[in-house]
Write an enzyme that holds these catalytic residues in place. Structure first.
Site, mmCIF file in Angstrom:
data_model
loop_
_atom_site.group_PDB
_atom_site.id
_atom_site.type_symbol
_atom_site.label_atom_id
_atom_site.label_comp_id
_atom_site.label_asym_id
_atom_site.label_seq_id
_atom_site.Cartn_x
_atom_site.Cartn_y
_atom_site.Cartn_z
ATOM 1 N N SER A 255 0.858 -1.184 0.000
ATOM 2 C CA SER A 255 0.000 0.000 0.000
ATOM 3 C C SER A 255 0.892 1.231 0.000
ATOM 4 O O SER A 255 2.123 1.127 0.042
ATOM 5 C CB SER A 255 -0.894 0.012 1.234
ATOM 6 O OG SER A 255 -0.105 0.299 2.373
ATOM 7 N N LYS A 256 0.236 2.378 -0.007
ATOM 8 C CA LYS A 256 0.980 3.649 -0.048
ATOM 9 C C LYS A 256 2.009 3.755 1.079
ATOM 10 O O LYS A 256 3.031 4.421 0.928
ATOM 11 C CB LYS A 256 0.003 4.820 0.051
ATOM 12 C CG LYS A 256 -0.766 5.053 -1.236
ATOM 13 C CD LYS A 256 -0.911 6.556 -1.511
ATOM 14 C CE LYS A 256 -1.704 6.822 -2.778
ATOM 15 N NZ LYS A 256 -3.151 6.800 -2.544
#
Ligand code: GLU
Length: 488
Positions: A255-256
């Protein structure tokens, strides 16, 4: 039924294309190319609140940037279009009609409040889980009357009572058995007439004659539900290949938090599309277990479902960076010059057309930076001193090399030997400067560092003689002179 491979990539345009989606696209594309089949691009835009045209365009751009091409899709059309789910209402309606006719779909009039009450009962342990099939048991004449009266309803799948366990035979994961009893009569078409994901996907995949569904394993649990719709429609079930998730180094879904995850973010960080393509291809697939550099042609010629791993793949940013540096070196000076020029132009160092105006200059520059680059973003700080009229001298470097005894002599002598040179080439520059240490009786290292700091502003720069060649006579002599004011 087509007898060759037809695969699809079906992104939902609810955001940018992420590396996980890109990998799914790459596998579908490579599989189609290896087998001489068709690669279809379909936009699953059934979530009106979150789907946007900008996202669709961005996804297409990202796929193109990666070097993928498709045989049918929203931008190019094809025999099984349209390729936007929102434009395929006719197909969903036709499929529903078919299921109504053969009794595999039924209307459900239960209100949201009814369903909520049923769910609460389930939670309290009184129900069996899923929809309790109240409306499936309604008398047909009652159903007909309620439909005629226009009572709001959804359409549900009637899971066959005698359907045994559902076995998903997956090319990656082997067989997974889903007990038939666990399948509920899920909603195919909502009250507003829109299809749910599981229904729309099967109708589209069937109508588009998809033979292999290759997608993320977050959809594995949907697969038995989808198989039931193929069966209800009397359409052949495609082969499935579910890809393991991509994890960050900490074992959590990428994820980010882990860094860049969208394809455009990698592009903006100076990764080459070939490198990202290669890296993503190897994230869960291998050619032979050891080869790491796999250019697109090799991938297209060799990709196979059999060599997809069922273990989660860990995204290793360092390995990608290494791979990028390999691809940058392999470009060769001509192609590297073309790739890096936009960065130079965007930074305002050179005007548009400068590359065409002096290709030899850029070729030499590219050959110098090639060995030193990991990402294209690093070009600008590395070459800035070659473009500006003035050079900003790093004070620490000045202290070490200019503010010392003998520096002034070095700068003057360098200017003296360089000024009259006939040919301003790296070789000629090198020959003339190599004579200085002996003439001045100063150590070569000190001589060359002094000159380097004067012309580049820093103790670390591209190779000195080539830098001076690229900088040109006038600028070099100007900098040698300017540095004298700082010299000891
Ligand atoms: N639009 C779905 C997604 O992006 C497609 C899933 C599938 O391939 O069936 O997750």
């Amino acid at each position: 039924m087509t007898d060759f491979v037809r695969v699809r990539f079906a992104p939902s345009p609810t955001g940018a294309l992420h590396v996980g989606g890109a990998r799914t696209a790459i596998y579908n594309w490579a599989f189609a190319r290896r087998t001489g089949g068709m690669f279809v691009l379909r936009i699953d835009d059934t979530d009106p609140g979150r789907s946007t045209t900008e996202n669709t365009e961005q996804i297409l751009r990202s796929l193109e940037w990666l070097g993928l091409d498709w045989d049918e899709g929203p931008d190019i059309g094809g025999p099984f279009g349209p390729y936007f789910q929102t434009e395929r209402a006719v197909n969903y309606a036709a499929a529903l009609e078919r299921m109504k006719a053969n009794g595999t779909a039924y209307p459900c009039f239960c209100s949201t409040a009814d369903l909520e009450a049923k769910r609460a009962a389930t939670r309290a342990g009184a129900g069996t889980g899923g929809y309790d099939r109240t409306c499936r048991r309604l008398d047909p004449t009652v159903v007909a009357a309620r439909l005629t009266a226009g009572e709001p309803h959804v359409w549900r799948l009637a899971v066959p009572a005698d359907r045994g366990d559902i076995v998903v035979a997956d090319a990656v994961r082997g067989e997974t058995v889903f007990p038939a009893g666990a399948m509920d009569d899920y909603v195919l078409v909502r009250q507003d007439g829109t299809p749910t994901y599981n229904f729309a996907t099967v109708v589209d995949d069937a109508d588009m004659k998809i033979t292999h569904v290759i997608r993320g394993d977050d959809h594995l649990s949907n697969t038995p539900r989808q198989i039931l719709v193929y069966e209800a429609l009397g359409r052949p079930v495609p082969r499935f290949a579910h890809l393991s998730m991509i994890w960050g180094a900490d074992g959590k879904k990428l994820s980010k938090r882990h860094g860049a995850t969208s394809v455009e973010a990698f592009r903006d960080q100076g990764y080459l599309p070939e490198a990202l393509l290669n890296y993503l291809a190897l994230l869960g697939w291998s050619l032979d277990g050891e080869t790491t550099i796999i250019p697109p042609e090799v991938l297209k010629a060799n990709f196979s479902l059999e060599r997809i791993s069922r273990n989660p793949a860990i995204f290793d940013f360092d390995k990608l960076a290494w791979m990028n540096s390999v691809y940058i070196r392999e470009l060769g000076p001509d192609r590297l010059a073309i790739r890096m020029f936009p960065w130079i132009e965007k930074a305002g160092l050179a005007p548009a057309g400068d590359l065409q105006a002096r290709p030899d200059w850029y070729r030499l520059l590219a050959s110098l930076v090639a060995e030193r680059l990991t990402r294209l973003t690093e070009v600008v700080p590395m070459v800035r001193y070659l473009f500006s009229d003035e050079v900003v001298i790093d004070p620490a470097a000045a202290e070490k090399t200019l503010a010392v005894r003998g520096a002034g002599d070095v700068l003057r002598a360098a200017a003296q030997v360089l000024a009259p040179l006939d040919r301003w080439t790296a070789e000629a520059i090198e020959t003339s400067l190599r004579s200085l240490p002996e003439t001045l009786r100063i150590k070569p290292k000190q001589v060359f560092q002094t000159i380097r700091v004067a012309v580049s502003g820093s103790m670390v720069s591209l190779p000195l003689f080539e830098s001076i060649a690229l900088l040109g006579r006038e600028r070099t002599l100007g900098r040698l002179k300017a540095a004298q004011s700082l010299a000891g």
